[in-house]
Design a protein around this motif. Structure first.
Motif, PDB file in Angstrom:
ATOM      1  N   SER A  76       0.817  -1.217   0.000  1.00 52.02           N
ATOM      2  CA  SER A  76       0.000   0.000   0.000  1.00 52.02           C
ATOM      3  C   SER A  76       0.848   1.262   0.000  1.00 52.02           C
ATOM      4  CB  SER A  76      -0.927   0.007   1.221  1.00 52.02           C
ATOM      5  OG  SER A  76      -0.169  -0.114   2.415  1.00 52.02           O
ATOM      6  N   ASN A  77       2.116   1.157   0.408  1.00 50.93           N
ATOM      7  CA  ASN A  77       2.996   2.319   0.424  1.00 50.93           C
ATOM      8  C   ASN A  77       3.252   2.804  -1.003  1.00 50.93           C
ATOM      9  OD1 ASN A  77       6.047   3.319   0.256  1.00 50.93           O
ATOM     10  ND2 ASN A  77       5.219   3.850   2.261  1.00 50.93           N
ATOM     11  N   ARG A  78       3.060   4.106  -1.237  1.00 50.40           N
ATOM     12  CA  ARG A  78       3.165   4.631  -2.601  1.00 50.40           C
ATOM     13  C   ARG A  78       4.559   4.442  -3.190  1.00 50.40           C
ATOM     14  NH1 ARG A  78       3.987   9.859  -5.238  1.00 50.40           N
ATOM     15  NH2 ARG A  78       2.805   9.871  -7.198  1.00 50.40           N
ATOM     16  N   SER A  79       5.591   4.680  -2.400  1.00 50.56           N
ATOM     17  CA  SER A  79       6.955   4.530  -2.910  1.00 50.56           C
ATOM     18  C   SER A  79       7.235   3.077  -3.287  1.00 50.56           C
ATOM     19  CB  SER A  79       7.972   5.022  -1.880  1.00 50.56           C
ATOM     20  OG  SER A  79       7.890   4.266  -0.684  1.00 50.56           O
ATOM     21  N   ALA A  80       6.702   2.128  -2.499  1.00 49.28           N
ATOM     22  CA  ALA A  80       6.882   0.711  -2.829  1.00 49.28           C
ATOM     23  C   ALA A  80       6.135   0.363  -4.112  1.00 49.28           C
ATOM     24  CB  ALA A  80       6.396  -0.165  -1.681  1.00 49.28           C
ATOM     25  N   CYS A  81       4.952   0.938  -4.306  1.00 52.21           N
ATOM     26  CA  CYS A  81       4.184   0.701  -5.538  1.00 52.21           C
ATOM     27  C   CYS A  81       4.916   1.275  -6.752  1.00 52.21           C
ATOM     28  CB  CYS A  81       2.800   1.324  -5.420  1.00 52.21           C
ATOM     29  SG  CYS A  81       1.710   0.509  -4.239  1.00 52.21           S
ATOM     30  N   LEU A  82       5.485   2.471  -6.601  1.00 51.74           N
ATOM     31  CA  LEU A  82       6.242   3.076  -7.700  1.00 51.74           C
ATOM     32  C   LEU A  82       7.462   2.224  -8.044  1.00 51.74           C
ATOM     33  CD1 LEU A  82       6.088   6.843  -6.670  1.00 51.74           C
ATOM     34  CD2 LEU A  82       5.060   5.850  -8.715  1.00 51.74           C
ATOM     35  N   ASP A  83       8.155   1.740  -7.026  1.00 53.51           N
ATOM     36  CA  ASP A  83       9.335   0.906  -7.243  1.00 53.51           C
ATOM     37  C   ASP A  83       8.956  -0.388  -7.952  1.00 53.51           C
ATOM     38  OD1 ASP A  83      12.192   0.239  -6.761  1.00 53.51           O
ATOM     39  OD2 ASP A  83      11.332  -1.335  -5.508  1.00 53.51           O
ATOM     40  N   PHE A  84       7.866  -1.026  -7.506  1.00 52.80           N
ATOM     41  CA  PHE A  84       7.373  -2.251  -8.145  1.00 52.80           C
ATOM     42  C   PHE A  84       7.051  -1.994  -9.621  1.00 52.80           C
ATOM     43  CE2 PHE A  84       3.618  -4.669  -9.482  1.00 52.80           C
ATOM     44  CZ  PHE A  84       4.042  -5.976  -9.289  1.00 52.80           C
ATOM     45  N   SER A  85       6.377  -0.878  -9.907  1.00 51.74           N
ATOM     46  CA  SER A  85       5.977  -0.553 -11.286  1.00 51.74           C
ATOM     47  C   SER A  85       7.188  -0.286 -12.173  1.00 51.74           C
ATOM     48  CB  SER A  85       5.048   0.665 -11.286  1.00 51.74           C
ATOM     49  OG  SER A  85       3.896   0.434 -10.519  1.00 51.74           O
ATOM     50  N   HIS A  86       8.162   0.485 -11.674  1.00 56.91           N
ATOM     51  CA  HIS A  86       9.362   0.784 -12.461  1.00 56.91           C
ATOM     52  C   HIS A  86      10.121  -0.498 -12.806  1.00 56.91           C
ATOM     53  CE1 HIS A  86       9.409   5.130 -12.691  1.00 56.91           C
ATOM     54  NE2 HIS A  86       9.172   5.245 -11.386  1.00 56.91           N
ATOM     55  N   ARG A  87      10.264  -1.399 -11.825  1.00 61.60           N
ATOM     56  CA  ARG A  87      11.011  -2.641 -12.070  1.00 61.60           C
ATOM     57  C   ARG A  87      10.270  -3.534 -13.057  1.00 61.60           C
ATOM     58  NH1 ARG A  87      11.008  -5.784  -8.150  1.00 61.60           N
ATOM     59  NH2 ARG A  87       9.909  -4.632  -6.529  1.00 61.60           N
ATOM     60  N   LEU A  88       8.946  -3.583 -12.950  1.00 59.78           N
ATOM     61  CA  LEU A  88       8.158  -4.410 -13.859  1.00 59.78           C
ATOM     62  C   LEU A  88       8.246  -3.880 -15.289  1.00 59.78           C
ATOM     63  CD1 LEU A  88       6.264  -6.800 -14.186  1.00 59.78           C
ATOM     64  CD2 LEU A  88       4.345  -5.299 -13.609  1.00 59.78           C
ATOM     65  N   ILE A  89       8.143  -2.557 -15.453  1.00 54.51           N
ATOM     66  CA  ILE A  89       8.265  -1.964 -16.791  1.00 54.51           C
ATOM     67  C   ILE A  89       9.635  -2.258 -17.378  1.00 54.51           C
ATOM     68  CG2 ILE A  89       8.448   0.241 -18.022  1.00 54.51           C
ATOM     69  CD1 ILE A  89       6.176   1.285 -16.278  1.00 54.51           C
ATOM     70  N   ALA A  90      10.693  -2.117 -16.571  1.00 55.71           N
ATOM     71  CA  ALA A  90      12.058  -2.357 -17.059  1.00 55.71           C
ATOM     72  C   ALA A  90      12.225  -3.797 -17.541  1.00 55.71           C
ATOM     73  CB  ALA A  90      13.065  -2.044 -15.962  1.00 55.71           C
ATOM     74  N   GLU A 117      12.370  -7.443 -22.525  1.00 50.99           N
ATOM     75  CA  GLU A 117      11.939  -8.584 -23.323  1.00 50.99           C
ATOM     76  C   GLU A 117      11.395  -8.179 -24.691  1.00 50.99           C
ATOM     77  OE1 GLU A 117      12.358 -11.934 -22.526  1.00 50.99           O
ATOM     78  OE2 GLU A 117      13.660 -10.858 -21.147  1.00 50.99           O
ATOM     79  N   GLY A 118      11.509  -6.891 -25.032  1.00 51.81           N
ATOM     80  CA  GLY A 118      11.184  -6.457 -26.388  1.00 51.81           C
ATOM     81  C   GLY A 118       9.761  -5.990 -26.601  1.00 51.81           C
ATOM     82  N   LEU A 119       9.006  -5.687 -25.538  1.00 51.77           N
ATOM     83  CA  LEU A 119       7.659  -5.158 -25.731  1.00 51.77           C
ATOM     84  C   LEU A 119       7.733  -3.708 -26.201  1.00 51.77           C
ATOM     85  CD1 LEU A 119       7.052  -7.696 -23.939  1.00 51.77           C
ATOM     86  CD2 LEU A 119       5.056  -6.456 -23.160  1.00 51.77           C
ATOM     87  N   ARG A 120       6.885  -3.380 -27.153  1.00 49.17           N
ATOM     88  CA  ARG A 120       6.938  -2.058 -27.776  1.00 49.17           C
ATOM     89  C   ARG A 120       6.387  -0.968 -26.866  1.00 49.17           C
ATOM     90  NH1 ARG A 120       4.186  -2.691 -33.007  1.00 49.17           N
ATOM     91  NH2 ARG A 120       2.277  -2.184 -31.904  1.00 49.17           N
ATOM     92  N   ARG A 121       5.366  -1.299 -26.093  1.00 49.91           N
ATOM     93  CA  ARG A 121       4.768  -0.330 -25.171  1.00 49.91           C
ATOM     94  C   ARG A 121       4.346  -1.068 -23.901  1.00 49.91           C
ATOM     95  NH1 ARG A 121       3.162   4.475 -27.740  1.00 49.91           N
ATOM     96  NH2 ARG A 121       1.610   4.899 -26.148  1.00 49.91           N
ATOM     97  N   VAL A 122       4.606  -0.467 -22.753  1.00 48.94           N
ATOM     98  CA  VAL A 122       4.174  -1.011 -21.461  1.00 48.94           C
ATOM     99  C   VAL A 122       3.667   0.152 -20.614  1.00 48.94           C
ATOM    100  CG1 VAL A 122       4.797  -2.278 -19.383  1.00 48.94           C
ATOM    101  CG2 VAL A 122       5.919  -2.839 -21.542  1.00 48.94           C
ATOM    102  N   SER A 125       5.393   4.056 -19.485  1.00 47.95           N
ATOM    103  CA  SER A 125       5.034   5.041 -18.462  1.00 47.95           C
ATOM    104  C   SER A 125       4.096   4.436 -17.433  1.00 47.95           C
ATOM    105  CB  SER A 125       4.367   6.267 -19.103  1.00 47.95           C
ATOM    106  OG  SER A 125       5.228   6.868 -20.043  1.00 47.95           O
ATOM    107  N   LEU A 126       3.956   5.156 -16.328  1.00 48.51           N
ATOM    108  CA  LEU A 126       3.055   4.727 -15.265  1.00 48.51           C
ATOM    109  C   LEU A 126       2.334   5.934 -14.696  1.00 48.51           C
ATOM    110  CD1 LEU A 126       4.470   5.370 -12.179  1.00 48.51           C
ATOM    111  CD2 LEU A 126       6.126   3.823 -13.188  1.00 48.51           C
ATOM    112  N   CYS A 127       1.286   5.663 -13.945  1.00 46.85           N
ATOM    113  CA  CYS A 127       0.509   6.731 -13.310  1.00 46.85           C
ATOM    114  C   CYS A 127      -0.218   6.111 -12.122  1.00 46.85           C
ATOM    115  CB  CYS A 127      -0.490   7.340 -14.297  1.00 46.85           C
ATOM    116  SG  CYS A 127      -1.439   8.739 -13.635  1.00 46.85           S
ATOM    117  N   ASP A 128      -0.494   6.931 -11.096  1.00 43.88           N
ATOM    118  CA  ASP A 128      -1.213   6.417  -9.937  1.00 43.88           C
ATOM    119  C   ASP A 128      -2.369   7.336  -9.595  1.00 43.88           C
ATOM    120  OD1 ASP A 128       0.226   8.536  -8.896  1.00 43.88           O
ATOM    121  OD2 ASP A 128       0.443   7.594  -6.941  1.00 43.88           O
ATOM    122  N   GLU A 129      -3.071   7.021  -8.502  1.00 44.75           N
ATOM    123  CA  GLU A 129      -4.296   7.741  -8.166  1.00 44.75           C
ATOM    124  C   GLU A 129      -4.058   9.200  -7.809  1.00 44.75           C
ATOM    125  OE1 GLU A 129      -5.999   5.793  -4.806  1.00 44.75           O
ATOM    126  OE2 GLU A 129      -4.068   5.567  -3.819  1.00 44.75           O
TER     127      GLU A 129
END
Length: 722
Positions: free
Chosen positions: A208-222, A227-232, A266-270
Motif C-alpha cells: 500500500s505504500n506509494r513509494s513501494a508501488c512506484l518501485d514495483f511498477s518501475h522494475r516491472l516496466i524495465a 523482453e522487447g515489448l513495444r509499449r508497457v 510510463s506509469l501513473c497512480d491515483e
C-alpha cells in the motif's frame, strides 16, 4: 450423456479458495446432504480466509495436519465436529475445504467411501465453476473474478493494471508474443493475475505504500521492456471501501489512460485525480492569485517567498503528542513594502517588490531567523526572483514550491533559492511518477538557466531514453562526457543508448570504461552486467561474458532473474563449457519455463552431449512453436540435426532460418557445410565465398569459410585429375 462436465487442466488451486470462495460455497450448499457452514483452510496463518475459523477449530486442523502423512492428507477426514476435504490437485497445493456447524453424530455416520465420492464430486464441480472465472487463452482469472476480489475487504492492497503491446506486426506473431508475456508476468508477479483482454492484465498486490508501488511498477516496466515489448503502461490505485468494485476498476482504467498519454513506457497512480489540489507544485486558490497579480502588475522585478511549516507539521504528526504548528502572523517581521498571503495554515506567500536577487536572499535568511527567535518554529523558505529565464509571473508560485521541495533535501529550516538545481529536483519528482514528458520539460527549463549542467544533462538523457528518443539521449550523455570523461552515470547510460541504436562496439567501450570507474564499486547494478554480457555474446566474446557474469555472482550471489541464467547458459555454451551451460539453462527454465531461447539452447546441448535426443529436439520444437519469428531457434535445431547426421532435415531448418535473417554468418556457414557434406560442392563454394565477402564478418566464421574453400578446391582438383 454426450459431453462431460469440463474440468480445468490446472485443477483446483489455492488461489481459487481465496478469490472464488463466494460462488464455490454457494455451489457447495447443493452438494452437502445437510445444512452446514464451510470455509477454505490453506494451512497459512496469514491468510485472510482463516478468520472465519475459531482458535479451537484452527488448533484441531493444525494438529491433524501435523500428524497426517502425505497419503492421509489427500483423503477426507472427520475431526469430531469438523469435516476436512482436501482439494489441492496441483503439486504442493495444500488447500482444504472445512465443513463445520454439523451434528458430530451425523459426521460419524458418513462412510469413507461416500466421503471420497463426495470429494471427487466437489472438486469436479469446483473446477467447472472455475472455468467461468478463468480466461481460456491465458489461464489467468478474468474480469468476473477480479470483481469478486475487489468486493472483499481491501486490507491494505493495491490494484495494478498492466497494458502491454508486443513489438510484432502479424496476427500469429502477436499471439505468440502475448503468450510469452503471459508466462513472463507469471514469473515476475507472485500474486494471482487477471486477464482483461487485448493485452490488459491486472494484479492485486499486498502493498500500500506509494513509494513501494512506484518501485514495483518501475522494475516491472524495465523487465518487460527488456523482453522487447513495444509499449508497457501501468496504472495503480489503492483499494478502499469508498468505491464499489466497478468504480474502483473504472478509476484505475482512467489512471492507465493517463499513463498511456505519457509515453511508450510510463506509469501513473491515483494522485492523478488529486494533482490539481494536492500535487506538490499545485497553485493556490484563484482568488489569492488575483490578489498577487494586482500587486505585481507594474513591477519590473520582485521577489516571492514561500514560508512552509510542512516539515514541522510532519514531525508533529509522527510524534502525535501536540497539535501540528500553524504558520504565525508574519507581518511584524516584514518590511512595509511587502505583503503576506495565507495559502493554508502551514504556508504563506510573501511578495517583496523591487528586490534584486542578492537582496532577496538576504531578506529571506533574516526572516527565517526572526521567526525562529520569536516563535521557536523552524520553517523552510523557498524563494524565487522575477524575472527568471523562461518563467512568467504566475509560474513564480510554482517555482517557490519547487524550491521548497529542493529544501527538503537539506536539514530542517533551510532557505533555498529557486535555480537550475530546483528544476532537476522537480524533474526527478515527475520522473518517479512516470510522467517522463513533463520531466523532460523540467530538465530542459533548468538547462536554459544553466546550459551544460552535468546533472541536468544526465537526467534529461535518462528521461529521453525512457520514451525511446535514444539519439537525443546519446547526445546528452556525450555532452556530459566532453566535460567529465570519467562520469560513471553518463558512461553507463550512453552505453545503453548506443546498444539500442545498434552500435555495439561503442556500447561495449562505454560499459567497460564505466566498470573501471571508482563509483562502480558502490553503484553497480545487475542491469549493467546483463547488458554487457549480452553484448559480449552478440560479438561472440563468450569467455569475457562468462567472466563478467561470474564476477557478479561472486560479488552478489545468484539473482532471481531468469535472464541472468539464460545469458550464463549462452556464454558457457559459446565458450565450450556445455555442462555448466546445461545447469544454467535448467535454472533459467525453473524460473521462466516458457522462455524460448533457454528451451532451444538446452535442447541443442542435450543433443550435443547425448543426454536425450528426443527430449532435446522436443525442446527445440517447443521454442520454434513459442517464437517462430526468431531465426536462432531454427538454427539451433539445424545444428542438432547436423550433429545427428540428418543433413537433409537440417538444411530445411537452415533455409527457413535464413528467410527470417538473411545474412547471419553462423547460419550461412552451417548451410555451406551441409551442402559440402551432401556433395553439392558448387553451392558449398558459393556459400563459403559469401561469408568471406560479408563486410561485417567476424573472425571465426571467416576463418572457417576460408578453410572450407580450401577443402572444396582440393576436392575439385582431385576430381578433375581422376
Amino acid at each position: 450423456m454426450l459431453f462431460k462436465d469440463p474440468i480445468c487442466e490446472q485443477g483446483f488451486q489455492a488461489d481459487d479458495g481465496l478469490i472464488l470462495s463466494q460462488p464455490l460455497l454457494l455451489e457447495l450448499e447443493e452438494l452437502l446432504p445437510v445444512p452446514a457452514s464451510a470455509g477454505f483452510w490453506l494451512h497459512d496463518s496469514t491468510c485472510p480466509s482463516e478468520k472465519i475459523f475459531t482458535p479451537d477449530q484452527l488448533k484441531k486442523l493444525q494438529a491433524w495436519y501435523s500428524k497426517a502423512d502425505q497419503e492421509k492428507a489427500c483423503l477426507p477426514a472427520v475431526l469430531k465436529d469438523l469435516l476436512v476435504i482436501p482439494l489441492g490437485t496441483a503439486q504442493d497445493e495444500n488447500i482444504f475445504l472445512v465443513v463445520f456447524d454439523v451434528d458430530p453424530a451425523v459426521l460419524r455416520k458418513m462412510a469413507q467411501e461416500w466421503l471420497i465420492e463426495l470429494q471427487k464430486k466437489i472438486i469436479q464441480r469446483f473446477c467447472s465453476i472455475r472455468q467461468i472465472y478463468t480466461d481460456p487463452d491465458t489461464a489467468f482469472y478474468n474480469r468476473r473474478a477480479l470483481t469478486l476480489l475487489l468486493a472483499t475487504e481491501p486490507c491494505q492492497r493495491t490494484l495494478f493494471l498492466i497494458a502491454t503491446v508486443p513489438a510484432t506486426r502479424t496476427l500469429a506473431g502477436n499471439s505468440q508474443k502475448t503468450h510469452q508475456v503471459n508466462a513472463l508476468l507469471r514469473s515476475l508477479i507472485e500474486e494471482p493475475l487477471f486477464s482483461l483482454g487485448h493485452g490488459l492484465f491486472a494484479a492485486v498486490c499486498n502493498i500500500s505504500n506509494r513509494s513501494a508501488c512506484l518501485d514495483f511498477s518501475h522494475r516491472l516496466i524495465a523487465r518487460l521492456k527488456r523482453e522487447g515489448l513495444r509499449r508497457v503502461h501501468i496504472g495503480f490505485s489503492s483499494l478502499s471501501n469508498t468505491y464499489s468494485p466497478q468504480e474502483t476498476l473504472h478509476r484505475c482504467q482512467l489512471i492507465l489512460a493517463e499513463a498511456e498519454r505519457r509515453g511508450p513506457y510510463s506509469l501513473c497512480d491515483e494522485a492523478f485525480f488529486v494533482r490539481k489540489e494536492q500535487h506538490p507544485f499545485a497553485l493556490p486558490k484563484p482568488q489569492l492569485i488575483r490578489e498577487l497579480q494586482k500587486k505585481w502588475r507594474r513591477l519590473d522585478q520582485f521577489g516571492l517567498l514561500l514560508v512552509s511549516l510542512a516539515q514541522e507539521q510532519g514531525t508533529q504528526k509522527k510524534q502525535n503528542k501536540h497539535k501540528a504548528p500553524t504558520c504565525p502572523d508574519l507581518n511584524p517581521f516584514l518590511p512595509a513594502s511587502s505583503s503576506s498571503h495565507q495559502i493554508n495554515p502551514y504556508e504563506q506567500l510573501i511578495l517583496l517588490p523591487e528586490r534584486s536577487l542578492a537582496h532577496l536572499k538576504k531578506e529571506a535568511q533574516e526572516l527565517r531567523q526572526k521567526i525562529t527567535e520569536h516563535t521557536e518554529l523552524l520553517p523552510s523558505i523557498g524563494f524565487c526572483h522575477w524575472p527568471t529565464v523562461g518563467t512568467n509571473k504566475t509560474d513564480c508560485i510554482r517555482s517557490c514550491r519547487k524550491a521548497i521541495l529542493h529544501a527538503s533535501f537539506y536539514p530542517k529550516g533551510a532557505v533555498v533559492a529557486f535555480n537550475a538545481l530546483s528544476y532537476n529536483v522537480s524533474g526527478d519528482l515527475y520522473f518517479d511518477e512516470g510522467d517522463y514528458k513533463q520531466a523532460i520539460r523540467e530538465y530542459k527549463a533548468g538547462l536554459r538557466i544553466r546550459p551544460g549542467d552535468v546533472n541536468l544533462l544526465n537526467s534529461l538523457g535518462v528521461a529521453l531514453a525512457e520514451i525511446n528518443r535514444h539519439r537525443e539521449a546519446e547526445a546528452c550523455f556525450s555532452q556530459v562526457l566532453q566535460q567529465e570523461p570519467k562520469n560513471y552515470m553518463a558512461l553507463i547510460n550512453k552505453g545503453m543508448s548506443c546498444r539500442l541504436l545498434g552500435r555495439p562496439d561503442e556500447a561495449i567501450s562505454c560499459f567497460e570504461q564505466g566498470i573501471d570507474c571508482e563509483e562502480h564499486e558502490h553503484q553497480a547494478s545487475i542491469e549493467l552486467y546483463l547488458q554487457l554480457g549480452k553484448l559480449y555474446c552478440l560479438m561472440e566474446n563468450f569467455a569475457k561474458a562468462v567472466s563478467l557474469l561470474q564476477e557478479w555472482k561472486e560479488r552478489n550471489g545468484e539473482p532471481s532473474e531468469f535472464i541472468f541464467f539464460r545469458l550464463s547458459g549462452e556464454a558457457f555454451m559459446g565458450a565450450g563449457k556445455h555442462h555448466e551451460a546445461i545447469k544454467a539453462l535448467q535454472r533459467s527454465l525453473q524460473i521462466y519455463p516458457q522462455n524460448a531461447d533457454s528451451q532451444s539452447m538446452l535442447g541443442l546441448l542435450y543433443v550435443l552431449e547425448d543426454q536425450g535426443v528426443e527430449v532435446g529436439l522436443s525442446l527445440c520444437d517447443r521454442a520454434i512453436t513459442a517464437d517462430s519469428g526468431d531465426a536462432l531457434h531454427l538454427y539451433r535445431r539445424a545444428q542438432a540435426l547436423h550433429h545427428l547426421g540428418r543433413h537433409t532435415e537440417a538444411l530445411e531448418n537452415v533455409k527457413a532460418s535464413l528467410k527470417l535473417q538473411k545474412n547471419n554468418e553462423q547460419t550461412l556457414l552451417l548451410r555451406a557445410i551441409l551442402y559440402e557434406e551432401l556433395g553439392s560442392l558448387r553451392r558449398a563454394q558459393q556459400g563459403f565465398q559469401r561469408i568471406v565477402s560479408l563486410k561485417k564478418s567476424t573472425e571465426i566464421p571467416k576463418k572457417e569459410a576460408l578453410a572450407g574453400l580450401a577443402r572444396i578446391a582440393a576436392r575439385m582438383r582431385i576430381s578433375s585429375q581422376s
